[in-house]
Scaffold this active site. Sequence first.
Site, PDB file in Angstrom:
ATOM      1  CB  ALA A 136      -5.808  -1.873   7.740  1.00  0.00           C
ATOM      2  CB  CYS A 137      -4.737   3.351   7.908  1.00  0.00           C
ATOM      3  SG  CYS A 137      -4.137   3.527   9.604  1.00  0.00           S
ATOM      4  N   GLY A 138      -1.667   1.733   7.495  1.00  0.00           N
ATOM      5  CA  GLY A 138      -0.230   1.967   7.382  1.00  0.00           C
ATOM      6  C   GLY A 138       0.366   2.638   8.599  1.00  0.00           C
TER       7      GLY A 138
END
Length: 185
Positions: free
Chosen positions: A157-159
């Site tokens: 989700a944080c990339g």
Amino acid sequence: MDLKDKNILVGITGSIAAYKAVYLVSSLKSENANVNVVMTENAAKFVTPLTFQTLSQNKVYVNMFEEKVDWKIEHISLADKSDLIVVVPASANIIGKIANGIADDLLSTVIMSCKSPVLFAPAMNVNMYENPIVQSNIKKLEKSGYFFVGPDTGKLACGTIGKGRLTETDKIIEKIKQLLNKVGR
């Protein structure tokens, strides 16, 4: 293995991957399991209890101290009737709590009072997952008889790309069936 009449408690913790637990609950119900859901207060900030109540067709439990409509002690009665508990997503927080005997919310007290198998499906940032303390807690839990599935490697989700992605629903269900077969439940 058919999940008909199996009582599976799904514990949901505060992680962006909480939305994926919606698919797990739906899939378990489609396999005729009786599903109860316990959410941490942080999980309820990502996905509403109403979503899980609708899919599970059962009351969803969040607060350990909500007003009682019956006189059962919830964390004990939920633990007693569960053939298996699966924590999806299992945050570093819940893993650390259980590994160190901390029972300060409904989900952790249910897990601590349960005698049936407990399966954790971790989901967190790769740096959190690889943290030596988290890895030590996982090893401690495995040594104590708890089970794990995943996490997978992929885009988080944080990339970031790394290990920490929640394992796919079908793999979690496969592991649930293996464990239920193993313990003869």
